[in-house]
Design an enzyme around this catalytic site. Structure first.
Site, PDB file in Angstrom:
ATOM      1  N   GLU A 197      21.527 -75.566  23.345  1.00 38.73           N
ATOM      2  CA  GLU A 197      21.824 -74.292  22.681  1.00 38.73           C
ATOM      3  C   GLU A 197      21.684 -73.150  23.672  1.00 38.73           C
ATOM      4  OE1 GLU A 197      19.406 -73.320  19.338  1.00 38.73           O
ATOM      5  OE2 GLU A 197      19.451 -75.339  18.531  1.00 38.73           O
ATOM      6  N   GLU A 249      20.421 -65.608  10.018  1.00 40.81           N
ATOM      7  CA  GLU A 249      20.940 -65.451  11.385  1.00 40.81           C
ATOM      8  C   GLU A 249      22.364 -64.891  11.407  1.00 40.81           C
ATOM      9  OE1 GLU A 249      18.104 -68.321  13.964  1.00 40.81           O
ATOM     10  OE2 GLU A 249      19.856 -69.321  13.124  1.00 40.81           O
ATOM     11  N   LYS A 250      22.701 -64.089  10.402  1.00 37.73           N
ATOM     12  CA  LYS A 250      24.088 -63.583  10.339  1.00 37.73           C
ATOM     13  C   LYS A 250      24.395 -62.598  11.459  1.00 37.73           C
ATOM     14  CE  LYS A 250      23.017 -60.253   6.643  1.00 37.73           C
ATOM     15  NZ  LYS A 250      21.575 -60.579   6.566  1.00 37.73           N
ATOM     16  N   PHE A 251      23.354 -62.026  12.084  1.00 39.76           N
ATOM     17  CA  PHE A 251      23.598 -61.138  13.224  1.00 39.76           C
ATOM     18  C   PHE A 251      23.441 -61.860  14.571  1.00 39.76           C
ATOM     19  CE2 PHE A 251      22.523 -57.953   9.911  1.00 39.76           C
ATOM     20  CZ  PHE A 251      23.763 -57.314   9.906  1.00 39.76           C
ATOM     21  N   HIS A 252      23.195 -63.160  14.522  1.00 40.03           N
ATOM     22  CA  HIS A 252      23.127 -63.957  15.756  1.00 40.03           C
ATOM     23  C   HIS A 252      24.556 -64.355  16.116  1.00 40.03           C
ATOM     24  CE1 HIS A 252      22.271 -67.279  18.474  1.00 40.03           C
ATOM     25  NE2 HIS A 252      20.983 -67.001  18.421  1.00 40.03           N
ATOM     26  N   ARG A 273      12.416 -72.001   7.238  1.00 39.69           N
ATOM     27  CA  ARG A 273      12.725 -73.349   7.703  1.00 39.69           C
ATOM     28  C   ARG A 273      11.475 -73.926   8.365  1.00 39.69           C
ATOM     29  NH1 ARG A 273      16.594 -72.238  13.044  1.00 39.69           N
ATOM     30  NH2 ARG A 273      14.899 -71.571  14.387  1.00 39.69           N
ATOM     31  N   ASN A 276      14.957 -80.562  14.815  1.00 40.61           N
ATOM     32  CA  ASN A 276      15.392 -79.415  15.611  1.00 40.61           C
ATOM     33  C   ASN A 276      14.179 -78.633  16.071  1.00 40.61           C
ATOM     34  OD1 ASN A 276      17.737 -77.686  16.457  1.00 40.61           O
ATOM     35  ND2 ASN A 276      16.576 -76.154  15.317  1.00 40.61           N
ATOM     36  N   GLU A 277      14.042 -78.504  17.373  1.00 41.36           N
ATOM     37  CA  GLU A 277      12.948 -77.708  17.933  1.00 41.36           C
ATOM     38  C   GLU A 277      11.620 -77.980  17.222  1.00 41.36           C
ATOM     39  OE1 GLU A 277      14.124 -73.576  18.019  1.00 41.36           O
ATOM     40  OE2 GLU A 277      15.251 -73.877  19.868  1.00 41.36           O
ATOM     41  N   TRP A 332      16.567 -62.273  17.160  1.00 41.91           N
ATOM     42  CA  TRP A 332      15.128 -62.404  16.939  1.00 41.91           C
ATOM     43  C   TRP A 332      14.284 -61.646  17.962  1.00 41.91           C
ATOM     44  CZ3 TRP A 332      14.141 -64.843  21.445  1.00 41.91           C
ATOM     45  CH2 TRP A 332      15.076 -65.767  21.931  1.00 41.91           C
TER      46      TRP A 332
HETATM   47  C1  GLA Z   1      16.962 -71.998  17.876  1.00 46.48           C
HETATM   48  C2  GLA Z   1      17.374 -72.925  16.760  1.00 46.48           C
HETATM   49  C3  GLA Z   1      18.685 -72.576  16.157  1.00 46.48           C
HETATM   50  C4  GLA Z   1      18.832 -71.080  15.998  1.00 46.48           C
HETATM   51  C5  GLA Z   1      18.647 -70.438  17.340  1.00 46.48           C
HETATM   52  C6  GLA Z   1      18.834 -68.955  17.313  1.00 46.48           C
HETATM   53  O1  GLA Z   1      17.330 -72.416  19.118  1.00 46.48           O
HETATM   54  O2  GLA Z   1      17.373 -74.272  17.142  1.00 46.48           O
HETATM   55  O3  GLA Z   1      18.770 -73.200  14.895  1.00 46.48           O
HETATM   56  O4  GLA Z   1      17.891 -70.605  15.097  1.00 46.48           O
HETATM   57  O5  GLA Z   1      17.340 -70.675  17.758  1.00 46.48           O
HETATM   58  O6  GLA Z   1      18.641 -68.393  18.589  1.00 46.48           O
END
Ligand code: GLA
Length: 655
Positions: free
Chosen positions: A305, A353-356, A114, A152-153, A313
């Protein structure tokens, strides 16, 4: 401009990123049922939906989003709609390879992850504007829409050719002439003088150390280019919905973005916060980020978030023990957050991110995570009518500036052990452990309302900022500064004498002979504590008071902590307990009181207007003295003179 009140309308926002495109539509019904059960009142939709919304160039597929928005609206859940521009569809990279950024070694950042977009790419910006325009036009009048979340970020860099051209434009606007640029960058060193604009490049891979001015300006340029991407999309959505606020989510203490500057362009400042549940100072990391975000927002802000359980991660990713999610969420509310949100609503079963964790984990409704989320939702609803004030009551401002950070981080510095994020953390931690409330401020801000201004390190300062600091002390304020402050000007040109003369006078330094950085494990003993990280060979001016003196070694007898009137200078980093004691002493002399007297270690007291939050970061019960009679807004209990807090316990006291 509309602010957060337009969205909260007396509630604390509770919810998170919702990515329904990962699920069949039957699951949406279940999602909405569980959201209602948990008291979710706001979800962020569409953050990574570009390929679903525009599966082929120029096509639009809004049907699924129409159905989703209607469903959420019918359930009374507001939608924070995101522009999907942080993860372009594969077709964009294939059709326009120039939209893909290059790293400093010239390698392409391909799609497949991404954030593979170049901030400088005209094609990227064109496609991003187009999908933003159509999204805004379609949903402007939708009753579920409450605010906009842009991208996003923002956090990408680009060293490619289009970025190089934009960098040159940016430099032309900043300097006007090559002579001015050559002077600012000190290109007389190593035969780097530029004779044509076309010769200038981003600081790409080079044989040896890069030009510091070029690196500094590239960081400024990157922050500005990303900001242009943000404001371009913001202006589009504003045109369609002038009554709705706009945000983009910051990463905490992220080096790539001048967040003071960015915050000015947002209606609501929001941040993503992921302390490590195993970090013994995770709560302090949270407190730092929350103090900084509240200060950038100059008022209410959004916790956009956080994780309900583990992230995926870190090397080893730990879950949150029972009660920790609640504790850290209420800590954010205590520090002025009007929104407690998560990444993400439902934990993914596929993808990176399936383990998040999610608010609904793989264990589903019965899982502990969801059950705790539900309890928190109910408590936030109880609390919401009371958390109308956002004043921190802080008498102390910690100064931070991104440009100074960038300048001070050059690879050619005397010690790579000196790292500004660590330094800020260490100083904030000392104040946090001393139960002193802190705001953050930029050196250009009006500091006159603070009793104490704390400068952990401001390596590069403009003349105007230095004059302001001097005037602040002359006006009755107390200033305490760490080493490596006022060393350089805004072009990273070392000030005569190795530190600005006005600051040397202020602190009582006649000559700063040498810097003596310390190795890992090495200390510089003084008569009262052990210095770490750094030490200095200073000759004081007459009248300056040596509050601590080096003992032994080359610096024997020289001042380690110097004070002239209300201006304090630390030429070393006292070990943590000593720094805490020293700053507590300076604060007391300046008239800055701890939030509550006699607090045990591990219990944090935070004021939000008239409310007093007590947050227990440990697991064994503790008793806290709170003179008087108070009502705990979470339970309705009346408590007199003392409160017992259990594992990760929280009370919110109204007097
Ligand atoms: C960031 C992103 C999210 C996600 C989270 C995971 O904050 O904005 O899309 O990837 O990290 O911790």
């Amino acid at each position: 401009m509309p602010g957060i009140d337009a969205v909260t309308r007396g509630r604390v926002l509770f919810g998170g990123d919702y990515n329904p495109e990962q699920w069949p539509e039957e699951v949406w019904q279940e999602d909405v049922r569980l959201m209602r059960e948990a008291g979710v009142n706001s979800v962020t939709v569409g953050v990574f939906s570009w390929a679903r919304l525009e599966p082929r160039p120029g096509e639009r597929e809004f049907g699924w989003l129409d159905r989703l928005m209607d469903l959420l609206h019918a359930a009374g859940i507001g939608v924070v709609l995101a522009t999907p521009t942080s993860s372009p569809p594969p077709w964009l990279g294939r059709l326009h390879p120039e939209t893909l950024p290059r790293d400093e070694d010239g390698r392409v950042e391909w799609w497949g992850g991404r954030q593979h977009f170049s901030h400088s790419s005209a094609a990227y910006r064109r496609y991003a504007a187009s999908i933003t325009e159509d999204l805004a036009a379609r949903y402007a009048g939708h009753p579920a829409l409450t605010m906009w979340h842009i991208n996003n970020e923002y956090c990408t860099y680009d060293w490619g050719d289009e970025a190089a051209a934009r960098f040159r434009d940016w430099l032309r606007a900043r300097y006007g002439s090559l002579d001015a640029l050559n002077s600012a960058w000190g290109t007389a060193f190593w035969s780097q003088g530029y004779g044509e604009w076309e010769e200038i490049l981003p600081p790409r891979h080079a044989h040896y150390m890069k030009n510091p001015g070029q690196v500094l300006d590239f960081k400024r340029f990157t922050s500005d280019m990303l900001l242009e991407c943000y404001t371009a999309e913001r202006d589009i959505v504003r045109r369609h919905t002038p009554h709705l606020p706009v945000t983009t989510n910051f990463m905490p203490l992220w080096a790539g973005q001048d967040a003071w500057r960015w915050a000015e362009e947002e209606d609501i400042v929001s941040v993503d916060l992921y302390p490590d549940p195993r970090d013994p100072f995770g709560a302090q990391h949270g407190a730092l980020v929350q103090d900084m975000t509240r200060s950038q927002a100059r008022g209410p802000w959004m916790l956009m978030e956080q994780a309900a359980g583990p992230v995926n991660w870190r090397g080893v990713n730990h879950p949150k023990p029972r009660g920790l999610n609640r504790l850290w969420s209420l800590q954010a509310v205590a520090r002025g957050a009007d929104a407690v949100c998560y990444f993400q609503w439902r934990q993914s079963r596929q993808g990176a991110e399936k383990f998040h964790s999610g608010m609904v984990g793989h264990a589903g409704e019965a899982g502990r995570t969801f059950q705790e989320v539900k309890q928190l939702g109910a408590e936030l609803a109880t609390l919401a009518p009371h958390v109308t004030d956002r004043h921190s009551g802080a008498d102390i401002a910690i100064l931070h500036d991104w440009h100074s950070w960038w300048a001070g981080a050059h690879e050619g510095r005397l010690s790579t052990r000196v790292d500004l994020a660590d330094t800020l953390t260490t100083w904030h931690r000392a104040l946090w452990r001393a139960h002193l409330a802190t705001d953050f401020a930029h050196p250009d801000h009006d500091l006159s309302a603070y009793r104490l201004v704390v400068v952990p390190q401001l390596y590069a300062l403009t003349d105007a900022a230095i004059d302001r600091l001097v005037a602040y002390v002359r006006g009755g304020g107390t200033l305490v500064s760490g080493f490596l402050t006022g060393v350089a000007d805004q072009d990273d040109r070392i000030r005569a004498g190795g530190m600005d003369a006005r600051l040397r006078d202020l602190f009582g330094i006649r000559t700063l002979h040498e810097w003596w950085p310390l190795d890992e494990g090495e200390t510089a003993p003084t008569d009262t504590f052990d210095g770490t990280l750094w030490s200095e060979e200073i000759d004081p001016l007459p009248g300056a008071v040596a509050e601590a003196v080096y003992r032994g070694g080359e610096l024997d007898g020289l001042p380690a902590v110097l004070r002239t009137g209300r201006a304090w200078y630390l030429s070393t980093l006292p070990e943590p307990d000593a720094l805490r004691a020293l700053l507590a002493d300076i604060a007391e002399r300046a008239g800055a009181e701890p939030v509550l007297a006699g607090l045990p270690d591990g219990v944090e007291a935070v004021r939000r207007g008239d409310l007093l939050f007590l947050l227990h970061h440990g697991q064994d019960p503790v008793t806290v003295d709170v003179p008087g009679s108070h009502r705990d807004l979470l339970t309705g209990d009346v408590l007199t003179d003392r409160v017992t807090l259990g594992r990760y316990g929280v009370v919110v006291l109204a007097s």
